[in-house]
Design a protein around this motif. Sequence first.
Motif, mmCIF file in Angstrom:
data_model
loop_
_atom_site.group_PDB
_atom_site.id
_atom_site.type_symbol
_atom_site.label_atom_id
_atom_site.label_comp_id
_atom_site.label_asym_id
_atom_site.label_seq_id
_atom_site.Cartn_x
_atom_site.Cartn_y
_atom_site.Cartn_z
ATOM 1 N N GLN A 94 16.097 2.775 -28.867
ATOM 2 C CA GLN A 94 17.730 3.628 -29.252
ATOM 3 C C GLN A 94 18.699 3.672 -27.516
ATOM 4 O O GLN A 94 19.622 3.663 -27.691
ATOM 5 C CB GLN A 94 16.553 5.065 -29.404
ATOM 6 C CG GLN A 94 18.304 6.245 -29.845
ATOM 7 C CD GLN A 94 17.814 7.099 -29.718
ATOM 8 O OE1 GLN A 94 16.889 7.790 -30.873
ATOM 9 N NE2 GLN A 94 18.295 8.801 -29.185
ATOM 10 N N ALA A 98 22.329 1.886 -28.140
ATOM 11 C CA ALA A 98 23.368 3.108 -27.513
ATOM 12 C C ALA A 98 24.451 1.820 -26.551
ATOM 13 O O ALA A 98 25.214 1.925 -26.162
ATOM 14 C CB ALA A 98 22.537 3.882 -26.879
ATOM 15 N N TRP A 105 28.500 3.057 -30.780
ATOM 16 C CA TRP A 105 27.039 3.684 -31.014
ATOM 17 C C TRP A 105 27.327 5.431 -30.728
ATOM 18 O O TRP A 105 26.996 5.839 -31.960
ATOM 19 C CB TRP A 105 26.383 3.346 -29.796
ATOM 20 C CG TRP A 105 25.226 5.264 -29.614
ATOM 21 C CD1 TRP A 105 24.958 5.552 -28.918
ATOM 22 C CD2 TRP A 105 23.432 4.374 -30.430
ATOM 23 N NE1 TRP A 105 23.887 6.005 -29.153
ATOM 24 C CE2 TRP A 105 23.116 5.410 -30.154
ATOM 25 C CE3 TRP A 105 23.323 3.837 -31.201
ATOM 26 C CZ2 TRP A 105 22.063 5.952 -30.535
ATOM 27 C CZ3 TRP A 105 22.427 3.822 -31.439
ATOM 28 C CH2 TRP A 105 21.967 5.086 -31.728
ATOM 29 N N ARG A 106 28.706 5.987 -29.829
ATOM 30 C CA ARG A 106 28.881 7.120 -29.704
ATOM 31 C C ARG A 106 29.719 7.835 -30.979
ATOM 32 O O ARG A 106 29.888 8.695 -31.880
ATOM 33 C CB ARG A 106 29.872 7.370 -28.737
ATOM 34 C CG ARG A 106 28.878 7.392 -26.950
ATOM 35 C CD ARG A 106 29.540 7.768 -25.674
ATOM 36 N NE ARG A 106 31.151 6.734 -25.586
ATOM 37 C CZ ARG A 106 31.099 5.684 -25.282
ATOM 38 N NH1 ARG A 106 29.662 5.477 -24.843
ATOM 39 N NH2 ARG A 106 32.165 4.970 -24.833
ATOM 40 N N LEU A 108 29.438 6.470 -33.990
ATOM 41 C CA LEU A 108 28.718 6.256 -35.439
ATOM 42 C C LEU A 108 27.436 7.855 -35.037
ATOM 43 O O LEU A 108 27.486 8.855 -34.777
ATOM 44 C CB LEU A 108 27.471 5.266 -35.398
ATOM 45 C CG LEU A 108 27.904 4.077 -35.657
ATOM 46 C CD1 LEU A 108 26.226 3.141 -35.031
ATOM 47 C CD2 LEU A 108 28.293 3.462 -36.257
ATOM 48 N N LYS A 110 24.592 10.001 -37.545
ATOM 49 C CA LYS A 110 23.194 10.244 -36.707
ATOM 50 C C LYS A 110 22.754 8.702 -37.880
ATOM 51 O O LYS A 110 22.130 8.357 -37.460
ATOM 52 C CB LYS A 110 22.553 11.582 -36.868
ATOM 53 C CG LYS A 110 23.208 12.496 -35.522
ATOM 54 C CD LYS A 110 22.885 11.562 -34.588
ATOM 55 C CE LYS A 110 23.148 13.012 -33.136
ATOM 56 N NZ LYS A 110 22.496 12.413 -31.793
ATOM 57 N N GLN A 112 23.807 6.661 -39.376
ATOM 58 C CA GLN A 112 24.565 5.294 -38.862
ATOM 59 C C GLN A 112 23.198 4.925 -37.794
ATOM 60 O O GLN A 112 22.832 3.340 -37.500
ATOM 61 C CB GLN A 112 25.817 4.797 -38.696
ATOM 62 C CG GLN A 112 26.003 5.186 -40.161
ATOM 63 C CD GLN A 112 27.878 5.474 -39.480
ATOM 64 O OE1 GLN A 112 28.164 5.571 -39.061
ATOM 65 N NE2 GLN A 112 28.763 4.162 -40.327
ATOM 66 N N GLN A 113 23.638 5.380 -36.999
ATOM 67 C CA GLN A 113 22.669 5.309 -36.102
ATOM 68 C C GLN A 113 20.390 5.248 -36.235
ATOM 69 O O GLN A 113 19.931 4.122 -35.373
ATOM 70 C CB GLN A 113 22.989 6.013 -34.583
ATOM 71 C CG GLN A 113 23.630 6.320 -34.101
ATOM 72 C CD GLN A 113 23.808 7.515 -33.056
ATOM 73 O OE1 GLN A 113 22.594 8.257 -33.173
ATOM 74 N NE2 GLN A 113 24.856 7.871 -32.205
#
Length: 221
Positions: A94, A98, A105-106, A108, A110, A112-113
């Motif tokens: 993770q 990130a 990343w920020r 996306l 949750k 999608q992350q």
Amino acid sequence: MVYLLTLFAARPMTTFMLLLVCCAGANGATGPLEAPAAGDELTDVAAATTDAGAMAAAKVEAFHQALIEALRLHEHEQREALLRPLISELFDVQRIAAISLGRTWRELAKEQQGVFVELLSTLIVATYADRFAGYNGQRFVTEGVEAVKSGFVVRTRLLRPDEEAVSLNYLMRNERVFNVVADGVSDLSLRRADYNSVIKNQGYDALLDHIRDKIALARGG
């Protein structure tokens, strides 16, 4: 993997008993406990740092042992099955995701992350399974552990018969690997440059296809 837990658990009671004995009078009575000297506190910090560094090295060495075992397996699927749980435990995928994606990343959701982390984890496993195939006397050596501001660097080398050794430095934070530097080249830096280039030129969905293609290639597809 828990390596020196009993040492950490025993330290507070041991310190308490030593202070109790030092403060006892001739008749066995105890007086108020004095605060430990600054030097004692520094010693405890140094010991804790040494223990944490030893734990970091032990985790990397266990991973290296699995890589040697993987080299002896003939089928790619077998190597993936062996390495997947170890990589899941050792690597902070993770954090890697990130850092690699940065601002994307920020942005996306949750869900999608989570999808991206799973895809990236699959790529890392498939890549190791592809690169560590065919044993011919390879072995790893650990050269040292360096405490840095945010964790540890475990310095190792991969020795290969008839080939130059490869320097492999594992950057660890919170007892997990978030970057591997091979012969001075940062995997995380390469990954970030590659991913952000694809996103900039083709979009995020294209990056997912890009990673899937890399997984297929590693698996011989």
